[in-house]
Design a protein around this motif. Structure first.
Motif, PDB file in Angstrom:
ATOM      1  N   THR A 197      10.974  24.903  -4.293  1.00 47.26           N
ATOM      2  CA  THR A 197      11.363  23.840  -5.228  1.00 47.26           C
ATOM      3  C   THR A 197      11.220  22.467  -4.578  1.00 47.26           C
ATOM      4  O   THR A 197      10.808  21.508  -5.235  1.00 47.26           O
ATOM      5  CB  THR A 197      12.818  24.053  -5.684  1.00 47.26           C
ATOM      6  N   VAL A 198      11.558  22.384  -3.301  1.00 51.18           N
ATOM      7  CA  VAL A 198      11.410  21.113  -2.592  1.00 51.18           C
ATOM      8  C   VAL A 198       9.942  20.731  -2.491  1.00 51.18           C
ATOM      9  O   VAL A 198       9.566  19.576  -2.720  1.00 51.18           O
ATOM     10  CB  VAL A 198      12.043  21.200  -1.192  1.00 51.18           C
ATOM     11  N   ARG A 199       9.106  21.697  -2.164  1.00 50.83           N
ATOM     12  CA  ARG A 199       7.670  21.409  -2.072  1.00 50.83           C
ATOM     13  C   ARG A 199       7.107  20.959  -3.409  1.00 50.83           C
ATOM     14  O   ARG A 199       6.302  20.022  -3.476  1.00 50.83           O
ATOM     15  CB  ARG A 199       6.932  22.646  -1.580  1.00 50.83           C
ATOM     16  N   GLY A 200       7.536  21.612  -4.480  1.00 53.29           N
ATOM     17  CA  GLY A 200       7.081  21.190  -5.806  1.00 53.29           C
ATOM     18  C   GLY A 200       7.539  19.780  -6.133  1.00 53.29           C
ATOM     19  O   GLY A 200       6.780  18.980  -6.695  1.00 53.29           O
ATOM     20  N   GLY A 201       8.780  19.460  -5.751  1.00 51.27           N
ATOM     21  CA  GLY A 201       9.273  18.101  -5.975  1.00 51.27           C
ATOM     22  C   GLY A 201       8.502  17.072  -5.175  1.00 51.27           C
ATOM     23  O   GLY A 201       8.249  15.960  -5.652  1.00 51.27           O
ATOM     24  N   LEU A 202       8.116  17.433  -3.945  1.00 44.84           N
ATOM     25  CA  LEU A 202       7.313  16.514  -3.138  1.00 44.84           C
ATOM     26  C   LEU A 202       5.962  16.247  -3.772  1.00 44.84           C
ATOM     27  O   LEU A 202       5.466  15.113  -3.763  1.00 44.84           O
ATOM     28  CB  LEU A 202       7.125  17.091  -1.728  1.00 44.84           C
ATOM     29  N   VAL A 203       5.351  17.290  -4.325  1.00 48.34           N
ATOM     30  CA  VAL A 203       4.043  17.113  -4.966  1.00 48.34           C
ATOM     31  C   VAL A 203       4.160  16.207  -6.183  1.00 48.34           C
ATOM     32  O   VAL A 203       3.388  15.243  -6.342  1.00 48.34           O
ATOM     33  CB  VAL A 203       3.450  18.481  -5.362  1.00 48.34           C
ATOM     34  N   VAL A 204       5.147  16.483  -7.039  1.00 52.30           N
ATOM     35  CA  VAL A 204       5.315  15.679  -8.257  1.00 52.30           C
ATOM     36  C   VAL A 204       5.734  14.251  -7.919  1.00 52.30           C
ATOM     37  O   VAL A 204       5.157  13.273  -8.404  1.00 52.30           O
ATOM     38  CB  VAL A 204       6.344  16.337  -9.190  1.00 52.30           C
ATOM     39  N   GLY A 205       6.753  14.130  -7.054  1.00 59.99           N
ATOM     40  CA  GLY A 205       7.238  12.799  -6.700  1.00 59.99           C
ATOM     41  C   GLY A 205       6.215  11.993  -5.927  1.00 59.99           C
ATOM     42  O   GLY A 205       6.040  10.791  -6.177  1.00 59.99           O
ATOM     43  N   GLY A 206       5.529  12.632  -4.981  1.00 58.23           N
ATOM     44  CA  GLY A 206       4.522  11.916  -4.204  1.00 58.23           C
ATOM     45  C   GLY A 206       3.359  11.452  -5.063  1.00 58.23           C
ATOM     46  O   GLY A 206       2.886  10.311  -4.922  1.00 58.23           O
ATOM     47  N   THR A 207       2.906  12.312  -5.951  1.00 58.12           N
ATOM     48  CA  THR A 207       1.814  11.929  -6.859  1.00 58.12           C
ATOM     49  C   THR A 207       2.224  10.757  -7.738  1.00 58.12           C
ATOM     50  O   THR A 207       1.452   9.817  -7.949  1.00 58.12           O
ATOM     51  CB  THR A 207       1.403  13.123  -7.727  1.00 58.12           C
ATOM     52  N   SER A 208       3.452  10.810  -8.249  1.00 57.13           N
ATOM     53  CA  SER A 208       3.934   9.725  -9.122  1.00 57.13           C
ATOM     54  C   SER A 208       4.007   8.403  -8.367  1.00 57.13           C
ATOM     55  O   SER A 208       3.580   7.359  -8.886  1.00 57.13           O
ATOM     56  CB  SER A 208       5.318  10.094  -9.677  1.00 57.13           C
ATOM     57  N   LEU A 209       4.536   8.431  -7.150  1.00 59.93           N
ATOM     58  CA  LEU A 209       4.624   7.199  -6.362  1.00 59.93           C
ATOM     59  C   LEU A 209       3.247   6.624  -6.062  1.00 59.93           C
ATOM     60  O   LEU A 209       3.012   5.421  -6.206  1.00 59.93           O
ATOM     61  CB  LEU A 209       5.355   7.477  -5.045  1.00 59.93           C
ATOM     62  N   ALA A 210       2.330   7.480  -5.631  1.00 56.98           N
ATOM     63  CA  ALA A 210       0.996   7.012  -5.270  1.00 56.98           C
ATOM     64  C   ALA A 210       0.271   6.432  -6.481  1.00 56.98           C
ATOM     65  O   ALA A 210      -0.357   5.371  -6.398  1.00 56.98           O
ATOM     66  CB  ALA A 210       0.190   8.152  -4.651  1.00 56.98           C
ATOM     67  N   LEU A 211       0.351   7.124  -7.626  1.00 58.70           N
ATOM     68  CA  LEU A 211      -0.323   6.630  -8.834  1.00 58.70           C
ATOM     69  C   LEU A 211       0.317   5.332  -9.328  1.00 58.70           C
ATOM     70  O   LEU A 211      -0.391   4.424  -9.784  1.00 58.70           O
ATOM     71  CB  LEU A 211      -0.273   7.693  -9.922  1.00 58.70           C
ATOM     72  N   ALA A 212       1.636   5.249  -9.238  1.00 55.49           N
ATOM     73  CA  ALA A 212       2.306   4.014  -9.659  1.00 55.49           C
ATOM     74  C   ALA A 212       1.871   2.837  -8.790  1.00 55.49           C
ATOM     75  O   ALA A 212       1.634   1.732  -9.297  1.00 55.49           O
ATOM     76  CB  ALA A 212       3.817   4.203  -9.601  1.00 55.49           C
ATOM     77  N   ALA A 213       1.766   3.073  -7.478  1.00 54.45           N
ATOM     78  CA  ALA A 213       1.325   2.008  -6.580  1.00 54.45           C
ATOM     79  C   ALA A 213      -0.103   1.574  -6.895  1.00 54.45           C
ATOM     80  O   ALA A 213      -0.417   0.375  -6.909  1.00 54.45           O
ATOM     81  CB  ALA A 213       1.431   2.479  -5.128  1.00 54.45           C
ATOM     82  N   LEU A 214      -0.980   2.543  -7.134  1.00 52.52           N
ATOM     83  CA  LEU A 214      -2.357   2.208  -7.500  1.00 52.52           C
ATOM     84  C   LEU A 214      -2.407   1.423  -8.797  1.00 52.52           C
ATOM     85  O   LEU A 214      -3.180   0.461  -8.939  1.00 52.52           O
ATOM     86  CB  LEU A 214      -3.184   3.494  -7.630  1.00 52.52           C
ATOM     87  N   LEU A 215      -1.595   1.816  -9.768  1.00 53.58           N
ATOM     88  CA  LEU A 215      -1.585   1.126 -11.062  1.00 53.58           C
ATOM     89  C   LEU A 215      -1.106  -0.308 -10.916  1.00 53.58           C
ATOM     90  O   LEU A 215      -1.703  -1.231 -11.486  1.00 53.58           O
ATOM     91  CB  LEU A 215      -0.691   1.894 -12.040  1.00 53.58           C
ATOM     92  N   VAL A 216      -0.043  -0.510 -10.146  1.00 56.00           N
ATOM     93  CA  VAL A 216       0.466  -1.864  -9.934  1.00 56.00           C
ATOM     94  C   VAL A 216      -0.585  -2.727  -9.237  1.00 56.00           C
ATOM     95  O   VAL A 216      -0.811  -3.879  -9.610  1.00 56.00           O
ATOM     96  CB  VAL A 216       1.763  -1.819  -9.112  1.00 56.00           C
ATOM     97  N   SER A 217      -1.234  -2.166  -8.227  1.00 56.06           N
ATOM     98  CA  SER A 217      -2.262  -2.916  -7.505  1.00 56.06           C
ATOM     99  C   SER A 217      -3.421  -3.300  -8.418  1.00 56.06           C
ATOM    100  O   SER A 217      -3.988  -4.391  -8.279  1.00 56.06           O
ATOM    101  CB  SER A 217      -2.766  -2.075  -6.332  1.00 56.06           C
ATOM    102  N   TRP A 218      -3.763  -2.421  -9.332  1.00 56.95           N
ATOM    103  CA  TRP A 218      -4.866  -2.680 -10.246  1.00 56.95           C
ATOM    104  C   TRP A 218      -4.485  -3.700 -11.322  1.00 56.95           C
ATOM    105  O   TRP A 218      -5.278  -4.563 -11.693  1.00 56.95           O
ATOM    106  CB  TRP A 218      -5.298  -1.363 -10.896  1.00 56.95           C
ATOM    107  N   LEU A 219      -3.233  -3.624 -11.811  1.00 56.66           N
ATOM    108  CA  LEU A 219      -2.808  -4.503 -12.907  1.00 56.66           C
ATOM    109  C   LEU A 219      -2.365  -5.881 -12.435  1.00 56.66           C
ATOM    110  O   LEU A 219      -2.386  -6.830 -13.217  1.00 56.66           O
ATOM    111  CB  LEU A 219      -1.656  -3.842 -13.674  1.00 56.66           C
ATOM    112  N   ALA A 220      -1.945  -5.997 -11.173  1.00 60.80           N
ATOM    113  CA  ALA A 220      -1.345  -7.246 -10.695  1.00 60.80           C
ATOM    114  C   ALA A 220      -2.213  -8.481 -10.944  1.00 60.80           C
ATOM    115  O   ALA A 220      -1.714  -9.492 -11.455  1.00 60.80           O
ATOM    116  CB  ALA A 220      -0.994  -7.122  -9.210  1.00 60.80           C
TER     117      ALA A 220
END
Length: 573
Positions: free
Chosen positions: A215-238
């Motif tokens: 469950t922890v590994r699954g949370g890391l995959v979901v949470g890590g993907t969300s953080l990385a994509l959010a950062a990319l989106l902010v960088s692109w939209l800024a």
């Protein structure tokens, strides 16, 4: 009672192996597929890879240092009492050992180990905190450290000019220890220590989770993907959301630098969040994948590499110092080097439990803690595991080893070790001996001599009088008192390296302001020469001073140039 101490986490070793490969990409000047060429001839895919790994590989290493500290202090089952005290003593001894090793490396090449040592000591104050608290502190540290870097660059750029001894030279200059410590903690290496604070706190938080739980590994995959994509989106939209901050001003104090990647990593808040997300994603995916025997067999070279990162970090810097740090390599030669390193790692770990430098650091930290652990220190809780067991589970201490296998006979061990060393030497000799794979010489070497500019602007003397900080006593005299040509590349040479926006910015700098009378090519050569050393771990002030001595330009002017033009000049290592 707690379960017996588990073996190393191969997923953490695999992520560390990926980080080390990224460091290799950063430090090897790759300029062609089968043959090494000039910097202006770098294929687009190679240039893209080097851009994406610039600073990010080291960021991943810093974060994994936090994970290792967490595992050494109990992981998800935090040590208390005497057990916690001894674990922290081990960490302090490890930091001291890394610092001394870093000074040794610093005698022949820029090293970041001294900054890592400071961060390990910094984490000692946070080893008793839980994952949620550590995650909150990491989130608060992201804007704090990036705004600090902006403040220093904007208001106290002279701090970057602190002169400090290199390597072991520090030990014989006690009068410079104050300046050295100030630089080490607050500004050195492009804010290496300050920049690493949110990363090590995030790593410590991740290490407090049960990395063996699905469950922890699954949370890391979901949470890590969300953080990385959010950062990319902010960088692109800024740039679209804040047009008034458009990068017509390529300076660290531009607020848009906080929201873009890769840019100047020390002031990129979005870049730090992105790397935390990537690290969580990699830990989750590789930890789950390496539960499978087939995957462990296939990725054994990668995990073995990750088990010997300290040895190979020092080894590759020694290798580059031997062949010349400005030597250019083809991808074919680089791939051969990676293959040799992986084969030697696998063979070495068949004979020994640790790499050479890993063994040295382990012995020092073990001696500091003396491996004595009091039992029953937890109030009403079962006895804690010993720090020795935790270190065996921590990725920086020991490679994957099967305790049931026992120690191999001395003759077989010696033969395996000698085979590994022999393959290493033979492979390196082969790579250096194959024509076209490696090309010696000074960077940049991008254009034929006849295409270079041979005269400076007619207004050079006026600029020297108006801005003595930028122009040295020999400004305006091509090559005077220097070992290199201070004239620059032609415009076609510049165009082959920079984007249209970067060329427009450089042209604007060359037309007026404090950088007047400098051609785009001169700005490109001077700025990239400084940031190439900074990307390799060197202090910006020291790199600028060395270049200034060769070119006749002042170090202060070169620092201002590099900081102002960082995005255009240093985005591509």
């Amino acid at each position: 009672m707690p379960a017996p101490a588990a073996r190393r986490l191969p997923g953490v070793d695999a992520v560390r192996g990926i980080a080390l490969l990224g460091v290799f990409v950063m430090h090897f000047h790759l300029t062609g597929w089968l043959r090494a060429g000039g910097l202006g001839e770098v294929p687009v895919p190679i240039e893209w890879l080097q851009t994406q790994t610039s600073s990010r590989a080291m960021s991943l290493f810093v974060l994994l240092a936090g994970v290792s500290v967490a595992l050494m202090t109990g992981g998800s089952r935090l040590y208390s009492g005497r057990a916690g005290t001894l674990a922290r003593r081990r960490i302090a001894a490890r930091a001291a050992a890394l610092f001394v090793i870093g000074l040794g490396i610093g005698s022949f090449a820029p090293s970041v180990l001294e900054y890592y040592a400071v961060l390990l000591v910094f984490l000692l104050a946070f080893t008793t905190l839980r994952a949620r608290t550590l995650g909150l502190l990491a989130a608060l540290a992201v804007p704090a450290v990036t705004l600090y870097a902006v403040w220093v660059l904007d208001r106290h750029a002279e701090w970057l000019m602190t002169e400090t001894p290199n390597g072991l030279e520090l030990l014989i200059n006690p009068d410079r220890w104050g300046d050295y410590l100030f630089s080490l903690v607050f500004t050195g290496g492009g804010f290496q220590t300050v920049y690493g604070i949110p990363l090590v706190l995030a790593g410590l938080a991740l290490g407090r989770l049960d990395l063996r739980a699905r469950t922890v590994r699954g949370g890391l995959v979901v949470g890590g993907t969300s953080l990385a994509l959010a950062a990319l989106l902010v960088s692109w939209l800024a740039p679209m959301l804040f047009p008034d901050w458009a990068l017509t001003e390529h300076t660290a104090s531009n607020p848009l630098q906080l929201l873009r990647m890769p840019g100047l990593y020390a002031v990129s808040a979005v870049g730090i969040v992105f790397m935390i997300g990537v690290a969580a994603l990699l830990l989750g995916v590789l930890s789950a994948l390496l539960d499978r025997p087939a995957a462990r067999w296939l990725l054994r070279p990668l995990t073995a590499l990750g088990s010997m990162t300290l040895t190979w970090y020092a080894g590759h810097l020694a290798f580059l110092s031997l062949v010349g740090p400005q030597t250019r390599f083809s991808v074919a030669a680089f791939a051969g080097f990676i293959a040799i390193v992986m084969v030697v790692s696998v063979l070495w770990l068949r004979a020994f439990r640790r790499g050479p430098l890993e063994w040295l650091v382990h012995r020092i930290s073990a001696a500091a803690a003396q491996d004595r652990v009091a039992r029953g220190d937890r109030d009403g809780a079962p006895p804690a595991r010993s720090p020795r067991d935790a270190v065996r589970a921590a990725p920086v201490a020991t490679p994957v080893a099967d305790s049931s296998r026992g120690r191999q006979p001395l003759g077989r061990t010696t033969l395996t070790a000698l085979t590994a060393v022999g393959i290493g030497f033979a492979g390196v000799a082969l790579i250096l001996g194959v024509g076209g794979w490696v090309e010696r010489g000074q960077l940049p070497a991008r254009e034929p001599a006849e295409s270079r500019i041979t005269t400076m602007s007619d207004t050079e003397s006026a600029v020297r009088e108006a801005d003595p900080a930028l122009s040295g006593s020999n400004a305006g005299v091509p090559g005077a008192d220097s070992g290199m040509n201070t004239t620059a590349l032609t415009r076609p040479g510049v165009e082959s390296v920079l984007s249209a926006d970067d060329r427009e910015f450089l042209a604007a700098l060359a037309r007026g302001g404090e950088f007047a009378a400098r051609s785009e090519g001169q700005l490109l050569d001077a700025g990239r020469a400084v940031c190439a050393e900074v990307s390799g771990g060197a202090d910006m002030a020291e790199a600028a001073e060395r270049l200034g001595e060769r070119t006749g330009l002042s170090a202060a002017g070169l620092v201002r140039l590099t900081v102002a033009a960082w995005d255009a000049l240093c985005g591509r290592p």
